[in-house]
Design an enzyme around this catalytic site. Structure first.
Site, mmCIF file in Angstrom:
data_model
loop_
_atom_site.group_PDB
_atom_site.id
_atom_site.type_symbol
_atom_site.label_atom_id
_atom_site.label_comp_id
_atom_site.label_asym_id
_atom_site.label_seq_id
_atom_site.Cartn_x
_atom_site.Cartn_y
_atom_site.Cartn_z
ATOM 1 N N CYS A 62 35.874 47.892 17.128
ATOM 2 C CA CYS A 62 34.809 47.364 17.973
ATOM 3 C C CYS A 62 33.450 48.005 17.689
ATOM 4 C CB CYS A 62 35.173 47.488 19.447
ATOM 5 S SG CYS A 62 35.363 49.191 20.043
ATOM 6 N N HIS A 69 35.391 50.497 24.838
ATOM 7 C CA HIS A 69 35.291 49.237 24.093
ATOM 8 C C HIS A 69 33.864 48.727 24.192
ATOM 9 C CE1 HIS A 69 36.821 45.753 22.015
ATOM 10 N NE2 HIS A 69 36.299 44.943 22.931
ATOM 11 N N HIS A 72 33.389 40.431 19.692
ATOM 12 C CA HIS A 72 33.918 41.788 19.569
ATOM 13 C C HIS A 72 35.138 41.808 18.663
ATOM 14 C CE1 HIS A 72 37.306 41.465 22.820
ATOM 15 N NE2 HIS A 72 37.086 40.296 22.279
#
Length: 238
Positions: A152, A200, A212
């Protein structure tokens, strides 16, 4: 060569004369006019096949100069162009003409937007760059395609680097960059969307969605995002 050029002059004279007839008041293009123009074009097509010799050359360059001198794009000259090159085509598209490949896309410049207008060109450019990685596999620790995939924060860092913005490597550090946006409702394309307390991160694309790299076994994707899942939104550009 002399004979060919002489024939070119004759053909041009005949096409211009036919053009005058076609475009005369009260007259319309007849089947015979169309046939004549096609005959002239066939002669031109044969001429265009001649090899190029010397500085002046023959063949398609001569045809191009001839058709370039014809007045307008209607009547007999248009009929001849259509018969020789196809409807809407130009002399450069004649048989044997070189095909010029499309120029490569210009590199994306630094992401800068005046007066905080991140929802303008800069923010959309960041999103468009991120879209280029859709479908790339998630690889933990991946920060380049040479590693077989991206995680990510690797995706975020790679995308922003293409716009001249140097971000830290991991999400917990990236979430401290720029300025905080009050809520998801105020987010603009290109903003960073941080989730799970900084574990994240993704890039907001607009309309309640972000792009993402989700987790192992998945690929870079666009997904819905809600206020409940967001830790913070950060505006890095603008």
């Amino acid at each position: 060569m002399t004979q060919a050029l002489a024939r070119v002059g004759e053909i041009r004279t005949e096409i211009v004369a036919l053009h005058d007839v076609v475009t005369a008041p009260g007259r319309s293009t007849s089947a015979s006019s169309s046939t004549s123009a096609t005959d002239f074009a066939s002669a031109l097509s044969a001429l265009s096949a001649l090899p190029t010799t010397g500085a002046a050359g023959t063949g398609s360059d001569v045809v191009g100069r001839l058709l370039g001198t014809l007045s307008g794009a209607t009547g007999a000259d248009e009929l001849a162009r259509s018969a020789l090159f196809g409807a809407g085509a130009s002399p450069g598209a004649a048989a044997g003409a070189a095909v010029v490949p499309a120029a490569p896309a210009a590199p994306v410049g630094p992401a800068t937007a005046p007066d905080g207008a991140t929802d303008g060109v800069a923010g959309r450019s960041v999103v468009e760059t991120a879209r280029q990685y859709l479908g790339v596999p998630y690889v933990w620790g991946g920060e380049s395609l040479g590693e077989g995939g991206l995680d990510c924060s690797g995706l975020v860092q790679l995308v922003y680097s293409a716009h001249g913005v140097d971000l830290p490597r991991v999400a917990r550090d990236q979430m401290r960059q720029g300025t905080e946006v009050g809520s998801l409702a105020e987010a603009r394309p290109g903003d960073l969307v941080v989730q799970r307390g900084g574990k994240h991160i993704g890039i907001y694309v607009g309309d309640g969605q972000m792009i993402h790299a989700p987790k192992p076994g998945r690929t870079v994707e666009i997904t819905d995002v809600t206020d409940a899942s967001v830790t913070t939104v950060r505006r890095v550009i603008g």
